[in-house]
Design an enzyme around this catalytic site. Structure first.
Site, PDB file in Angstrom:
ATOM      1  N   HIS C 106       0.831  -1.221   0.000  1.00 39.65           N
ATOM      2  CA  HIS C 106       0.000   0.000   0.000  1.00 39.65           C
ATOM      3  C   HIS C 106       0.858   1.262   0.000  1.00 39.65           C
ATOM      4  O   HIS C 106       0.593   2.207  -0.742  1.00 39.65           O
ATOM      5  CB  HIS C 106      -0.894   0.026   1.247  1.00 39.65           C
TER       6      HIS C 106
ATOM      7  N   TYR D  53      -6.150   2.576  11.539  1.00 41.37           N
ATOM      8  CA  TYR D  53      -6.325   1.676  10.401  1.00 41.37           C
ATOM      9  C   TYR D  53      -5.637   2.273   9.181  1.00 41.37           C
ATOM     10  O   TYR D  53      -5.598   3.498   9.032  1.00 41.37           O
ATOM     11  CB  TYR D  53      -7.817   1.475  10.122  1.00 41.37           C
ATOM     12  N   GLU D  54      -5.120   1.422   8.325  1.00 41.44           N
ATOM     13  CA  GLU D  54      -4.377   1.934   7.171  1.00 41.44           C
ATOM     14  C   GLU D  54      -5.251   2.790   6.255  1.00 41.44           C
ATOM     15  O   GLU D  54      -4.754   3.560   5.446  1.00 41.44           O
ATOM     16  CB  GLU D  54      -3.721   0.788   6.381  1.00 41.44           C
ATOM     17  N   SER D  55      -6.560   2.673   6.414  1.00 45.70           N
ATOM     18  CA  SER D  55      -7.480   3.513   5.652  1.00 45.70           C
ATOM     19  C   SER D  55      -7.421   4.977   6.101  1.00 45.70           C
ATOM     20  O   SER D  55      -7.969   5.842   5.426  1.00 45.70           O
ATOM     21  CB  SER D  55      -8.908   2.992   5.819  1.00 45.70           C
ATOM     22  N   ILE D  69     -11.219  -2.956   6.910  1.00 52.74           N
ATOM     23  CA  ILE D  69     -10.461  -1.874   7.541  1.00 52.74           C
ATOM     24  C   ILE D  69     -10.815  -0.522   6.947  1.00 52.74           C
ATOM     25  O   ILE D  69     -10.255   0.489   7.319  1.00 52.74           O
ATOM     26  CB  ILE D  69      -8.950  -2.125   7.422  1.00 52.74           C
TER      27      ILE D  69
END
Lengths: 303, 258, 303, 258
Positions: C106, D53-55, D69
């Site tokens: 990512h 969260y990576e979001s 997530i």
């Protein structure tokens, strides 16, 4: 660190977190410049500071005049919209030894703080070719792209010892929300070793959680929270008070005259215990500068 | 024929600068007179100018003349507030700016600007504010406009310090330096308009203000200024231009001298 | 480009801006993924696309199944919270020739889009050492810091031909506001050569100007604006509708069976003219997924 | 003495994983069981966990178990929504994350994780989803926790593909690779807890679940697993833990098998 332990007075925050010899960013691009913190640093007699900011503005001129600074790292040292920073100019043009300077353009300073915030040692940018800035600042270098072979400019990360960021509102943990111009407040806070958040309003966590997209700085990077309404005057806080342009204009004459500047510091900084006294000394200020109401509508966070 | 309004050379300079902007263009606005010229253009022939300030205000529609490029009036009613990182990286370096509009303390023969120091850098005679965003604006904007009053000191043959690269810097062309934008295509002064000669990389006199002679301009420029064979005439400001400048845009005379 | 000229139907936007062979980003991280655009690309029979996104999600699985894709550039190809993307898996595991892939993490994909947005040829990051990713992807390289001599990872800029970004609201010029998760919508829009903004609500410029800090994408980078309410379903739009998790779960069985997947495409994509018909075919959808009201209060932009 | 609640190994694994988190810590939460464990910790002994969260959701307080997530419930009531660039650059790479919490398809002797491909990368037997944010989470978080059910296939001696670096990757230590975080200090399985041996760079059996033997764990691990001389006992889940998991956090059994 517990949230309640973070909320302190400006005096406590500066005493605990700003030390002689530190590199310090009091951030803000015209907007949200924390003069209250600068004045408290002067009052506490800090020395040998390396002051960093894109636009030093009047507060750094005052700190230079008060003898707090050893070095200035910057990209535009003027009195925005009004003229010169004369204490800075004297310190460079005639003082012996002169004030040390390290100079970039705005993009270079933004890039330095972005690198510091990201824990990268440098930041690449397309800049400086053909200018004399790299010749006088060996920290402006080049890096070669490993894909195209292009040569780009590179500036080193700036990781100040302390960042002081003024915001419209924060909770007791330091979760801070800002609107209007964002300066490099976020980058400075993430880049710094210690962070003091100064807020116009100290709000409950619920206020922050109601609109999480407005949060610019998370409390987990913040060490102290100071509630200091009008703490940015004569700079401004969108939605709270306008810039005091009269003072910026008046500073031309004050700053130009060393004795007058000294008198101003004696009267407005050394002669006052804190920001509350500074405000009490200017009874018409609120009426003159308080912001009009131009409310934005809220948005729905439901699902 | 309607009598021309009385006006000062500084007012005409501002009006001529404003005329350089086409409606709908995306302009990166520098501090001082460029700010005034852009807001005049927006109030007259270019209502859809997209004004971008290095402070991050995009599509600003200031209700009062912004005193600085970080004025709160640039935010209220703007289309967007971008972070400064996005403003410099994505908008400017990203090639989205059509016009960069700068003021200059010193502009030289090749359009290089010095806003850093007069005299020796380490111990300057006059320490100027420095680059601000000007260095990168002049590198990245598709074309740059510069506005400033003529004087031998303000227009030396070669600036003491190149803060902002022009058409040719220390002997190297923009192409050689890898600069994407065209650089300072026009310098609008209070006596006439200097224009870039792409071949020589020099500024040349291309247009004269009413009542000003080419020699009058040359006297206030520190190099043997090339004067084009056919100089463009410059129309005086309209009465409306003068009214807007004096009564609406800068009533406090922050930028315009009386 | 005049503002009014930008507002078009989804059919017109895809016809005008998405061409065979293009690299395409339909952005969104779980949130605001524009399925309506993906379906229209399938309907118009585009071929040889390079599909790029951190999380390909169901819509790219559908586009791969429909034969639109030549290559996938990604960092996590799964059915979020539910399982696998089976069309993708078949295309990699058994199809001949296999789907071409170019794979990052990512952070690498975020960095690629950030570089693209900033017009830099590469982006440095601390990543990938000790992993096998650089061995299978020669686009993951290293760069040496010109200040510290450290070796960092570097990824190349990603500048897609087209970015399609779904947003909560936009004006006719494409000035777009987003809240909730931001994905890489901003980076994708700045990085792309052509940008299609798809909005839940087409609003007046005044709505945008009332809250300029909410604007994520300025209209000056946008080529087409499509009003397409519920255009992100079965993905979601914060404040408008929830994610249709039932569909994500159901996709496991549909995607696993090639014939069933074909049938689904025939019924729900090829068999329908547009998103309005797709919604009309699911009468209970609004009742089931419409968002609750959790309004944030507005802030003051006055001075 | 109150009778222990009946529970499944998967439930105990989740509870043990939750116990690893200390109140107030800043946790980067991976998809799947880590998500469930973090939300269990927040509902029990660690109400002040800061879940990231990576979001981009920071300080999330989801009112329902987030399905992914990027669930909208992570945003409503969160302290902050950060851009993904800031999440990866400033929070993760910036060294602000105390715990990275990952699930793994395959975990090897040295704690390397493969979530990319089983078999040949170019033509895999099973194509897995890929890294997501796991690669950088395991590099930058001050310590990493991994949770996953034991099986010889899930715990091979050496993974086919290193998606996420462990204690030692292809012979090189984390220090040699320049990784700031400590890496996978503990792997919580459904039979016991594996712990990193800093010297050997290997995972060792450090704690056993009730009713499980060391041999029972070794049978489900693809290398000669070192068993520590003194194994820590693992307390069974409380009735409240089980109730929270089944009735409140995952009533739809999205993650927990019945």
């Amino acid at each position: 660190m517990t949230a309640s332990g973070k909320v302190v007075s400006m005096r406590e925050a500066i005493a605990a977190h700003v030390r002689d010899g530190d590199s310090v960013v009091i951030d803000g691009f015209t907007h949200l410049i924390c003069f209250a913190a600068g004045h408290e640093i002067i009052r506490q007699g800090r020395r040998d500071l390396t002051l960093c900011r894109l636009t030093p503005d009047l507060v750094y001129d005052q700190m230079i005049a008060a003898g707090c600074a050893r070095k200035l790292v910057f990209s535009w040292a003027g009195n925005p919209g009004a003229g010169s920073l004369f204490a800075f100019r004297r310190a460079v043009e005639v003082s012996d030894p002169p004030l040390e300077i390290e100079e970039y353009s705005h993009f270079g300073m933004v890039a330095r703080l972005a690198a510091g915030a990201a824990n990268l040692p440098f930041w690449p940018l397309r800049d400086y070719a053909g200018t004399d800035l790299p010749a006088v600042n060996p920290q402006i270098r080049t890096v070669t792209c490993p894909f195209t072979g292009e040569q780009l400019a590179a500036v080193p990360a700036l990781n100040p010892d302390v960042a002081i960021v003024h915001v419209q509102r924060a909770d007791a943990s330091g979760n801070a929300q800002v609107w209007g111009l964002l300066g490099t407040q976020k980058e400075a806070a993430f880049a710094a070793r210690r962070v003091i958040v100064v807020c116009e309003e100290l709000v409950t966590e619920e206020v922050i959680r109601a609109d999480p997209n407005r949060t610019l700085i998370p409390g987990l990077v913040v060490h102290a929270v100071v509630r200091e309404p009008w703490g940015a005057h004569p700079s401004y806080a969108q939605g709270f008070y306008d810039r005091d342009n009269d003072f910026y204009v008046a500073w031309e004459a004050i700053g130009r005259d060393e004795r007058r500047l000294r008198g101003w510091l004696d009267e407005w900084v050394f002669g006052l215990p804190d920001r509350a006294a500074y405000l009490a000394k200017q009874p018409g200020l609120r009426e003159r500068l308080a912001a009009d109401v131009r409310m934005a509508a809220g948005v729905n966070y439901g699902f | 024929m309607v009598a021309a309004a009385p006006y000062t050379p500084q007012e005409l300079m501002t009006v001529v600068a404003a005329r350089e902007l086409r409606d709908g263009e995306v302009v990166f606005v520098g501090i001082g007179l460029p700010n005034l010229a852009c807001n005049l253009a927006r109030a007259t022939h270019a209502p859809n100018l997209v004004l971008i300030y290095e402070s991050g205000a995009v599509g600003a529609v200031p209700e009062r003349l912004p005193v600085s490029i970080g004025d709160p009036a640039l935010v209220t009613g703007a289309l967007m507030v971008a972070s400064m990182a996005d403003t410099f990286q994505c908008l400017l370096q990203g090639g989205r700016i059509e016009v960069g509009f700068l003021g200059g303390a010193q502009v030289d023969r090749h359009g290089n600007i010095n806003t850093t120091a007069i005299g020796d850098y380490a111990r300057p005679r006059v320490r100027l504010p420095g680059s601000g965003g000007a260095t990168e604006i002049a590198i990245h904007a598709r074309r740059t406009l510069v506005v400033g009053a003529l004087s031998p000191r303000a227009f030396p043959a070669e600036v003491d310090f190149i803060t902002t690269p022009g058409l040719r810097s220390r002997g190297r062309t923009r192409r050689e330096l890898g600069h994407p934008g065209a650089g300072p295509v026009r310098v609008i002064t209070d006596g006439g308009v200097l224009e870039a000669n792409a071949g020589s990389g020099e500024l040349e006199l291309a247009a004269l203000f009413p009542g000003v002679t080419a020699d009058g301009v040359r006297e206030r420029v520190g190099w043997p200024l090339v004067v084009r064979a056919s100089l463009q005439p410059v129309a005086p400001p309209s009465a409306e231009d003068v009214r807007l400048l004096r009564d609406v845009l800068d009533p406090g005379r922050l930028f315009l001298k009386r």
